[in-house]
Design a protein around this motif. Sequence first.
Motif, short mmCIF file in Angstrom:
data_model
loop_
_atom_site.label_atom_id
_atom_site.label_comp_id
_atom_site.label_asym_id
_atom_site.label_seq_id
_atom_site.Cartn_x
_atom_site.Cartn_y
_atom_site.Cartn_z
N VAL A 176 0.88 -1.16 0.00
CA VAL A 176 0.00 0.00 0.00
C VAL A 176 0.92 1.22 0.00
O VAL A 176 1.71 1.42 0.93
CB VAL A 176 -0.92 0.02 1.24
CG1 VAL A 176 -1.76 1.28 1.25
CG2 VAL A 176 -1.79 -1.23 1.27
N LEU A 177 0.85 2.03 -1.04
CA LEU A 177 1.82 3.09 -1.23
C LEU A 177 1.45 4.37 -0.51
O LEU A 177 0.28 4.72 -0.37
CB LEU A 177 1.99 3.37 -2.73
CG LEU A 177 2.46 2.19 -3.58
CD1 LEU A 177 2.57 2.61 -5.05
CD2 LEU A 177 3.79 1.65 -3.07
N ILE A 178 2.49 5.08 -0.08
CA ILE A 178 2.34 6.43 0.47
C ILE A 178 2.53 7.39 -0.69
O ILE A 178 3.59 7.42 -1.31
CB ILE A 178 3.40 6.69 1.56
CG1 ILE A 178 3.22 5.71 2.71
CG2 ILE A 178 3.34 8.13 2.04
CD1 ILE A 178 4.38 5.69 3.68
N ASP A 179 1.51 8.18 -1.00
CA ASP A 179 1.60 9.03 -2.18
C ASP A 179 1.28 10.49 -1.91
O ASP A 179 0.96 11.25 -2.83
CB ASP A 179 0.72 8.49 -3.31
CG ASP A 179 -0.75 8.37 -2.90
OD1 ASP A 179 -1.10 8.85 -1.80
OD2 ASP A 179 -1.53 7.78 -3.67
N SER A 180 1.36 10.91 -0.65
CA SER A 180 1.16 12.33 -0.34
C SER A 180 2.04 12.72 0.84
O SER A 180 2.40 11.88 1.68
CB SER A 180 -0.30 12.61 0.00
OG SER A 180 -0.62 12.15 1.30
N LEU A 181 2.40 14.01 0.89
CA LEU A 181 3.20 14.50 2.01
C LEU A 181 2.44 14.39 3.32
O LEU A 181 3.04 14.13 4.37
CB LEU A 181 3.62 15.95 1.75
CG LEU A 181 4.65 16.17 0.63
CD1 LEU A 181 4.94 17.66 0.48
CD2 LEU A 181 5.93 15.41 0.92
N ASP A 182 1.13 14.60 3.28
CA ASP A 182 0.33 14.49 4.50
C ASP A 182 0.45 13.09 5.10
O ASP A 182 0.63 12.93 6.32
CB ASP A 182 -1.14 14.82 4.21
CG ASP A 182 -1.36 16.30 3.96
OD1 ASP A 182 -0.48 17.10 4.35
OD2 ASP A 182 -2.39 16.65 3.36
N GLN A 183 0.35 12.06 4.26
CA GLN A 183 0.50 10.69 4.74
C GLN A 183 1.89 10.45 5.32
O GLN A 183 2.05 9.82 6.37
CB GLN A 183 0.27 9.71 3.59
CG GLN A 183 -1.16 9.55 3.13
CD GLN A 183 -1.24 8.61 1.95
OE1 GLN A 183 -0.79 8.93 0.85
NE2 GLN A 183 -1.80 7.44 2.17
N LEU A 184 2.89 10.95 4.61
CA LEU A 184 4.26 10.75 5.03
C LEU A 184 4.54 11.41 6.38
O LEU A 184 5.12 10.81 7.29
CB LEU A 184 5.22 11.29 3.97
CG LEU A 184 6.69 10.97 4.13
CD1 LEU A 184 6.94 9.48 4.08
CD2 LEU A 184 7.51 11.70 3.06
N GLU A 185 4.08 12.66 6.52
CA GLU A 185 4.32 13.39 7.76
C GLU A 185 3.51 12.83 8.92
O GLU A 185 3.96 12.87 10.07
CB GLU A 185 4.04 14.88 7.54
CG GLU A 185 5.07 15.53 6.62
CD GLU A 185 4.68 16.92 6.16
OE1 GLU A 185 3.57 17.38 6.52
OE2 GLU A 185 5.49 17.56 5.45
N ALA A 186 2.34 12.30 8.62
CA ALA A 186 1.54 11.66 9.68
C ALA A 186 2.25 10.40 10.19
O ALA A 186 2.16 10.07 11.38
CB ALA A 186 0.16 11.30 9.14
#
Length: 208
Positions: free
Chosen positions: A7-17
């Motif tokens: 399941v890929l991380i594809d946004s900065l919001d997801q990454l920073e969370a």
Amino acid sequence: MTLPSPVLIDSLDQLEALYGHPGIASTAKVADRVTPAYRRMIEASPFCALATSGPEGLDCSPRGDAGTCLVIQDEKTLLMPDRRGNNRIDSLRNIVRDPRVALMMLIPGSHSTLRINGKAKLSADPDLLESLAMDGKSPRSVTIITVEEIYFQCGRAVLRAGLWDTSKHIDPATLPTPGQILEDMSSGEVNGKSYDDEWPGRAAKTMW
């Protein structure tokens, strides 16, 4: 072993969370120039990886020299002599077209690494080349790097890898030799044994 589909991380919001925000120890260390402490680390590092970018994509190339692989001209300027090599000049081609560079410097025996980001340009000025000669031989060109960011990286990666732990060093005899790889990749056009047998003498004559 069958792995599940990621399941890929594809946004900065997801990454920073997922990771949160870096602490002061991760941000206070960043400088825009060579500080006295970072000068000592540069002068102790004989090896770095040079990352560049060009129209064909990214490239990362090893650079090594006796003593230190970078010469400090001033607190914003670093010099990297281009010693003898295979003449592919992938990094140099990229720098001519895109000046952005990143370096990671290793210090034998130290767990800390040093990271440098900046802009680069090339020079073949005769006086500059002569000033950076080694064993009476001048480099073909010099990469002049303007420092934009410089900071140390903590030792976890080097510790995890056991990089300086001799008990974890791999016996080179268990790996394919450069000659074997070349013979295979060239479908026999290159004689692998001859290449390997001649390499020590060739390297000694063309080190600088």
